[in-house]
Design a protein around this motif. Structure first.
Motif, PDB file in Angstrom:
ATOM      1  N   GLY B  53       0.781  -1.227   0.000  1.00 52.60           N
ATOM      2  CA  GLY B  53       0.000   0.000   0.000  1.00 52.60           C
ATOM      3  C   GLY B  53       0.813   1.278   0.000  1.00 52.60           C
ATOM      4  N   THR B  54       2.151   1.167   0.020  1.00 44.99           N
ATOM      5  CA  THR B  54       3.006   2.355   0.030  1.00 44.99           C
ATOM      6  C   THR B  54       3.874   2.395  -1.207  1.00 44.99           C
ATOM      7  N   THR B  55       4.119   3.591  -1.716  1.00 44.94           N
ATOM      8  CA  THR B  55       5.069   3.780  -2.814  1.00 44.94           C
ATOM      9  C   THR B  55       5.769   5.115  -2.621  1.00 44.94           C
ATOM     10  N   ALA B  56       6.934   5.246  -3.228  1.00 45.73           N
ATOM     11  CA  ALA B  56       7.684   6.496  -3.145  1.00 45.73           C
ATOM     12  C   ALA B  56       8.516   6.665  -4.399  1.00 45.73           C
ATOM     13  N   LYS B  57       8.865   7.920  -4.710  1.00 45.02           N
ATOM     14  CA  LYS B  57       9.646   8.215  -5.903  1.00 45.02           C
ATOM     15  C   LYS B  57      11.126   8.003  -5.650  1.00 45.02           C
ATOM     16  N   GLY B  58      11.797   7.524  -6.696  1.00 40.80           N
ATOM     17  CA  GLY B  58      13.237   7.385  -6.652  1.00 40.80           C
ATOM     18  C   GLY B  58      13.912   8.518  -7.410  1.00 40.80           C
ATOM     19  N   GLU B  59      15.011   8.186  -8.085  1.00 43.58           N
ATOM     20  CA  GLU B  59      15.797   9.203  -8.803  1.00 43.58           C
ATOM     21  C   GLU B  59      15.144   9.667 -10.095  1.00 43.58           C
ATOM     22  N   VAL B  60      14.512   8.741 -10.820  1.00 42.83           N
ATOM     23  CA  VAL B  60      13.986   9.047 -12.153  1.00 42.83           C
ATOM     24  C   VAL B  60      12.532   8.592 -12.288  1.00 42.83           C
ATOM     25  N   PRO B  61      11.604   9.204 -11.550  1.00 44.95           N
ATOM     26  CA  PRO B  61      10.220   8.715 -11.532  1.00 44.95           C
ATOM     27  C   PRO B  61       9.332   9.209 -12.673  1.00 44.95           C
ATOM     28  N   ASP B  62       9.760  10.265 -13.396  1.00 49.16           N
ATOM     29  CA  ASP B  62       8.873  10.888 -14.377  1.00 49.16           C
ATOM     30  C   ASP B  62       8.508   9.933 -15.490  1.00 49.16           C
ATOM     31  N   GLY B  63       7.206   9.880 -15.795  1.00 45.43           N
ATOM     32  CA  GLY B  63       6.714   9.032 -16.868  1.00 45.43           C
ATOM     33  C   GLY B  63       6.313   7.636 -16.412  1.00 45.43           C
TER      34      GLY B  63
END
Lengths: 110, 115
Positions: B53-63
């Motif tokens: 149920g959890t997510t987070a952005k890393g270095e290159v999340p766009d797209g």
């Protein structure tokens, strides 16, 4: 910013020891040093990890300096099958968000 | 015990198409990650999850978008594929326990080409 720095490439003669260095001058007290390798385009494979003591397993040895700012992965008797890209990463403590640099491309030649 | 399984292994898309990459692990791991790897480059973190149920952005999340509806699965979505997303995608997982056990297990990768 990269947390670890490694040489881009190295080579080694088959049967000799391969010593792969890694600098991690900003390592924090509870971070472990992990090493992985990637053969061809396969998924990376775990090799070894350590905190401050030297470690050895069936694949390799890991030497960590006393100040923990650098480490060396040692493949004691390199074979042609050890030709791969080797990555040094840091991790441990709270949230684990491992980042990888470009690693070291090791070529073992006959 | 299959470890980390990625599907599909290969895919060719046209610009603008969408698709979902599936990562499944059978080790009851809490942490899951999606990386991309371009020629001559290391692994770059796209998104990650520290639990169901959890997510987070890393270095290159766009797209990219991700979802972790079930603990064992981590999905990576491309809503409108672009040629710049041509890459090899790797999924990885690890347990949320003592630091000594935080070694990553990787899947075998998905080679994606966007024309």
């Amino acid at each position: 910013d990269a947390k670890t720095t490694q040489p881009t490439s190295m080579d080694c003669a088959e049967g000799r020891a391969a010593n792969l260095p890694c600098n991690h001058s900003t390592i924090s007290g509870n971070e472990y040093v992990y090493w992985y390798r990637q053969i061809h385009s396969q998924g990376p494979q775990y090799i070894i990890h350590g905190l401050k003591n030297n470690e050895t397993n069936e694949m390799a040895s890991l030497i960590i300096t006393e100040d923990r700012k650098s480490s060396t992965l040692i493949l004691p008797h390199a074979t042609l099958r050890d030709t791969a890209v080797y990555y040094c990463t840091l991790g441990g403590g709270g949230s684990y968000i491992p980042t990888f640099g470009r690693g070291t491309s090791l070529i073992v030649h006959p | 015990n299959a470890g980390v399984t990625q599907t599909p292994k290969f895919r060719v898309l046209k610009t603008g198409q969408s698709m979902t990459l599936l990562c499944a692990q059978d080790m009851n791991h809490e942490y899951m990650y999606w990386y991309r790897q371009d020629p001559g480059m290391g692994l770059r973190l796209i998104h990650y999850s520290v639990g169901e149920g959890t997510t987070a952005k890393g270095e290159v999340p766009d797209g990219y978008n991700v979802s972790r509806l079930k603990k064992q699965n981590f999905l990576l979505g491309l809503e409108s594929a672009a040629p710049s997303q041509t890459s090899v995608y790797f999924c990885a997982s690890t347990a949320d326990s003592a630091p000594t056990t935080k070694k990553l297990f990787f899947g075998s990768g998905t080679q994606l080409s966007v024309l």
